[in-house]
Design a protein around this motif. Structure first.
Motif, PDB file in Angstrom:
ATOM      1  N   UNK A   1       0.852  -1.206   0.000  1.00 54.07           N
ATOM      2  CA  UNK A   1       0.000   0.000   0.000  1.00 54.07           C
ATOM      3  C   UNK A   1       0.886   1.254   0.000  1.00 54.07           C
ATOM      4  N   UNK A   2       1.923   1.237   0.833  1.00 60.47           N
ATOM      5  CA  UNK A   2       2.842   2.385   0.869  1.00 60.47           C
ATOM      6  C   UNK A   2       3.510   2.590  -0.494  1.00 60.47           C
ATOM      7  N   UNK A   3       3.959   1.499  -1.105  1.00 67.59           N
ATOM      8  CA  UNK A   3       4.639   1.614  -2.405  1.00 67.59           C
ATOM      9  C   UNK A   3       3.682   2.153  -3.479  1.00 67.59           C
ATOM     10  N   UNK A   4       2.412   1.677  -3.412  1.00 69.32           N
ATOM     11  CA  UNK A   4       1.426   2.156  -4.399  1.00 69.32           C
ATOM     12  C   UNK A   4       1.221   3.662  -4.224  1.00 69.32           C
ATOM     13  N   UNK A   5       1.203   4.125  -2.977  1.00 76.37           N
ATOM     14  CA  UNK A   5       1.036   5.575  -2.737  1.00 76.37           C
ATOM     15  C   UNK A   5       2.254   6.353  -3.244  1.00 76.37           C
ATOM     16  N   UNK A   6       3.449   5.793  -3.025  1.00 75.03           N
ATOM     17  CA  UNK A   6       4.650   6.473  -3.527  1.00 75.03           C
ATOM     18  C   UNK A   6       4.605   6.567  -5.052  1.00 75.03           C
TER      19      UNK A   6
ATOM     20  N   UNK B   1      -2.122  10.448  -6.848  1.00 75.90           N
ATOM     21  CA  UNK B   1      -3.176   9.433  -6.652  1.00 75.90           C
ATOM     22  C   UNK B   1      -2.812   8.543  -5.469  1.00 75.90           C
ATOM     23  N   UNK B   2      -3.780   8.230  -4.617  1.00 80.52           N
ATOM     24  CA  UNK B   2      -3.466   7.487  -3.390  1.00 80.52           C
ATOM     25  C   UNK B   2      -4.514   6.435  -3.031  1.00 80.52           C
ATOM     26  N   UNK B   3      -5.670   6.482  -3.694  1.00 79.01           N
ATOM     27  CA  UNK B   3      -6.747   5.580  -3.274  1.00 79.01           C
ATOM     28  C   UNK B   3      -6.479   4.140  -3.722  1.00 79.01           C
ATOM     29  N   UNK B   4      -6.892   3.220  -2.882  1.00 74.33           N
ATOM     30  CA  UNK B   4      -6.737   1.796  -3.213  1.00 74.33           C
ATOM     31  C   UNK B   4      -8.148   1.176  -3.227  1.00 74.33           C
TER      32      UNK B   4
ATOM     33  N   UNK C   1      -7.267   7.356  -7.892  1.00 70.21           N
ATOM     34  CA  UNK C   1      -7.028   5.924  -7.673  1.00 70.21           C
ATOM     35  C   UNK C   1      -5.597   5.555  -8.064  1.00 70.21           C
ATOM     36  N   UNK C   2      -4.885   4.935  -7.127  1.00 65.59           N
ATOM     37  CA  UNK C   2      -3.513   4.496  -7.408  1.00 65.59           C
ATOM     38  C   UNK C   2      -3.467   3.010  -7.746  1.00 65.59           C
ATOM     39  N   UNK C   3      -4.350   2.213  -7.109  1.00 59.11           N
ATOM     40  CA  UNK C   3      -4.219   0.752  -7.278  1.00 59.11           C
ATOM     41  C   UNK C   3      -5.519   0.009  -6.988  1.00 59.11           C
ATOM     42  N   UNK C   4      -5.593  -1.187  -7.538  1.00 63.05           N
ATOM     43  CA  UNK C   4      -6.627  -2.149  -7.149  1.00 63.05           C
ATOM     44  C   UNK C   4      -5.892  -3.303  -6.470  1.00 63.05           C
ATOM     45  N   UNK C   5      -6.369  -3.681  -5.288  1.00 56.28           N
ATOM     46  CA  UNK C   5      -5.688  -4.731  -4.528  1.00 56.28           C
ATOM     47  C   UNK C   5      -6.663  -5.892  -4.307  1.00 56.28           C
ATOM     48  N   UNK C   6      -6.269  -7.070  -4.766  1.00 51.84           N
ATOM     49  CA  UNK C   6      -7.176  -8.220  -4.694  1.00 51.84           C
ATOM     50  C   UNK C   6      -6.425  -9.477  -4.293  1.00 51.84           C
ATOM     51  N   UNK C   7      -7.146 -10.414  -3.701  1.00 54.04           N
ATOM     52  CA  UNK C   7      -6.629 -11.780  -3.601  1.00 54.04           C
ATOM     53  C   UNK C   7      -7.036 -12.482  -4.898  1.00 54.04           C
ATOM     54  N   UNK C   8      -6.137 -13.214  -5.532  1.00 57.50           N
ATOM     55  CA  UNK C   8      -6.518 -13.916  -6.763  1.00 57.50           C
ATOM     56  C   UNK C   8      -7.594 -14.978  -6.499  1.00 57.50           C
ATOM     57  N   UNK C   9      -7.582 -15.527  -5.290  1.00 62.92           N
ATOM     58  CA  UNK C   9      -8.686 -16.360  -4.791  1.00 62.92           C
ATOM     59  C   UNK C   9      -8.861 -15.911  -3.348  1.00 62.92           C
ATOM     60  N   UNK C  10     -10.072 -15.588  -2.933  1.00 66.08           N
ATOM     61  CA  UNK C  10     -10.248 -15.164  -1.534  1.00 66.08           C
ATOM     62  C   UNK C  10     -10.195 -16.378  -0.616  1.00 66.08           C
TER      63      UNK C  10
ATOM     64  N   UNK D   1      11.033   2.275  -9.704  1.00 67.65           N
ATOM     65  CA  UNK D   1      11.660   3.604  -9.646  1.00 67.65           C
ATOM     66  C   UNK D   1      10.954   4.585  -8.719  1.00 67.65           C
ATOM     67  N   UNK D   2       9.776   4.207  -8.231  1.00 67.27           N
ATOM     68  CA  UNK D   2       9.069   5.100  -7.290  1.00 67.27           C
ATOM     69  C   UNK D   2       9.632   4.945  -5.878  1.00 67.27           C
ATOM     70  N   UNK D   3      10.511   3.961  -5.704  1.00 62.05           N
ATOM     71  CA  UNK D   3      10.958   3.637  -4.347  1.00 62.05           C
ATOM     72  C   UNK D   3      12.448   3.947  -4.177  1.00 62.05           C
ATOM     73  N   UNK D   4      12.715   4.766  -3.176  1.00 60.29           N
ATOM     74  CA  UNK D   4      14.100   5.214  -2.965  1.00 60.29           C
ATOM     75  C   UNK D   4      14.614   4.771  -1.602  1.00 60.29           C
TER      76      UNK D   4
END
Ligand SMILES: Cc1ncc(COP(=O)(O)O)c(C=O)c1O
Length: 391
Positions: free
Chosen positions: A114-119, A128-131, A184-193, A271-274
């Motif tokens: 989640x942090x990386x997606x926000x970065x 964009x920051x929403x997941x 919206x930054x990302x969609x986060x899912x389990x491939x199978x719940x 590259x978003x992560x330093x």
């Protein structure tokens, strides 16, 4: 028996009561068998909830653990760690091009994702920051991951929750596009719940989500904490859908019981992560990565996913016998859910326990089967006959 009572009494007296536990304690494990403090043997269809995929005290893993225990336990990530580097290479070479961050658990892996997606959103998508996540999902118990989780029961009492999480029904492609906006930054899912009751989406659902993510330039984060490491009949469950995620999280089966988590980050996000933006004292330490390296080597060299499929199909075949007594039996590989009709999942799990079998409730009505991928066929059949009787 007395010893088991002592453990239960001590636990109730001194361990914080955040779990509702079954009245049993184990002192030894071997393959798919657990030995109770009560002197009884149990067939393990739980695997520590999808952790001990290669069985308890797997001799090759015991060797790896002994070797590293006599060599080096821990050094800081201020320095380079050979086993960590090799494990990252093995994960990337067997998934998709990118880099890996190591941590200690599933929740931590998702928190980091989640942090990386926000970065990434900050750097490449005007802040964009929403997941977007799915109802019924489970992503962990930290504040961000319980907010991401699509189940009210894990959030209650912890408000105010972090901002920026949007929930949509799982396996419903129509609602996804409507939920996306410019933040919206990302969609986060389990491939199978898994925790949500073993919900297997349509193949096209995950593919379409990926297509929408590409079209809208947002990230697809797949939480493979439970489904990874050959549990569902592929090394990673995303492989069922012929796509690759932008970020994948792993934990559970990666260490077979040695705590480890991983965030696999594709080139799009790297590259978003330093340096300095994320860290963990224990993450990727020698003990954890040496064992995980051996876990992954065994799984890949033996193509264990084939065995997962074979045994999974055997279970589905065997359970046809009780089809008319349950709502549904569903599964992929050795992640199998039985939706009960008349009994509760706790009731069946308790009855199985009394008869020497461990199964896992997933919600009120689903019993989950997660045997080790290495379980012997006759033990599997024996466990299934106990389960059938209980249902
Ligand atoms: C899909 C998924 N994500 C995350 C988690 C959280 O993992 P952990 O308990 O290691 O924090 C779990 C645990 O059950 C899980 O199934």
């Amino acid at each position: 028996m007395q010893q088991a009572r002592n453990t239960i009494e001590l636990t109730e007296k001194y361990v914080l009561q955040t779990y509702s536990r079954f009245p049993v304690s184990f002192i030894k494990g071997e393959g798919a068998i657990l030995y109770g403090e009560d002197g009884k043997e149990y067939i393990d269809f739980c695997s520590g909830i999808a952790v001990t995929n290669l069985g308890h005290c797997n001799p090759l893993l015991v060797e790896a653990l002994k070797e590293i225990a006599q060599t080096l336990w821990h050094v800081s990530n201020l320095y380079y760690i050979p086993w960590q580097a090799k494990l990252a290479e093995l994960i990337v070479k067997n998934s998709f091009s990118g880099k890996v961050f190591f941590c200690n658990s599933g929740a931590e892996a998702n928190e980091g994702a989640i942090k990386f997606a926000r970065l990434w959103g900050k750097k490449y998508k005007r802040g964009a920051y929403k997941i977007i996540t799915a109802t019924g999902s489970f992503h962990g118990r930290t504040l961000a991951t319980l907010t991401a989780t699509g189940q009210d029961k894990v959030k209650r009492g912890f408000e105010p929750l972090p901002e920026g999480f949007v929930h949509v029904p799982y396996n419903d492609i129509k609602v996804i596009s409507k939920a996306i906006d410019k933040e919206t930054a990302a969609i986060m899912l389990e491939p199978i719940q898994g925790e949500g009751g073993v919900i297997i989406p349509e193949v096209n659902y995950i593919r379409e989500v990926k297509r929408i993510c590409e079209e809208e330039n947002i990230l697809l984060i797949l939480d493979e904490v439970q489904t990874g490491i050959a549990r569902t009949g592929k090394l990673f469950a995303y492989m069922h859908f012929d796509i690759t995620p932008d970020i994948m999280t792993l934990a559970k089966g990666l260490g077979n019981g040695v705590p480890i988590g991983a965030i696999v980050v594709s080139e799009k996000v790297v590259d978003a992560i330093e340096p300095g933006v994320h860290a963990s004292t224990f993450g990727g330490n020698p003990i954890a990565t040496r064992v995980a390296l051996e876990v992954l080597r065994i799984v890949i060299e033996n193509e264990l996913w084939d065995r997962t499929n074979e045994l999974g199909n055997l279970i589905l075949e065997e359970l046809k016998e009780i089809e008319d007594r349950v709502v549904e039996v569903r599964g992929k590989g050795l992640l199998i859910g039985i939706e009960l009709r008349n009994k509760s999942s706790k009731e069946v799990a308790m009855d199985c326990l009394k008869k020497g079998l461990l199964v896992v409730p997933a919600g009120e009505k689903v019993v989950r089967l997660l045997p080790p991928l290495t379980i012997e066929k006759d033990l599997l059949i024996k466990g299934l006959s106990i389960l059938k009787e209980s249902i």
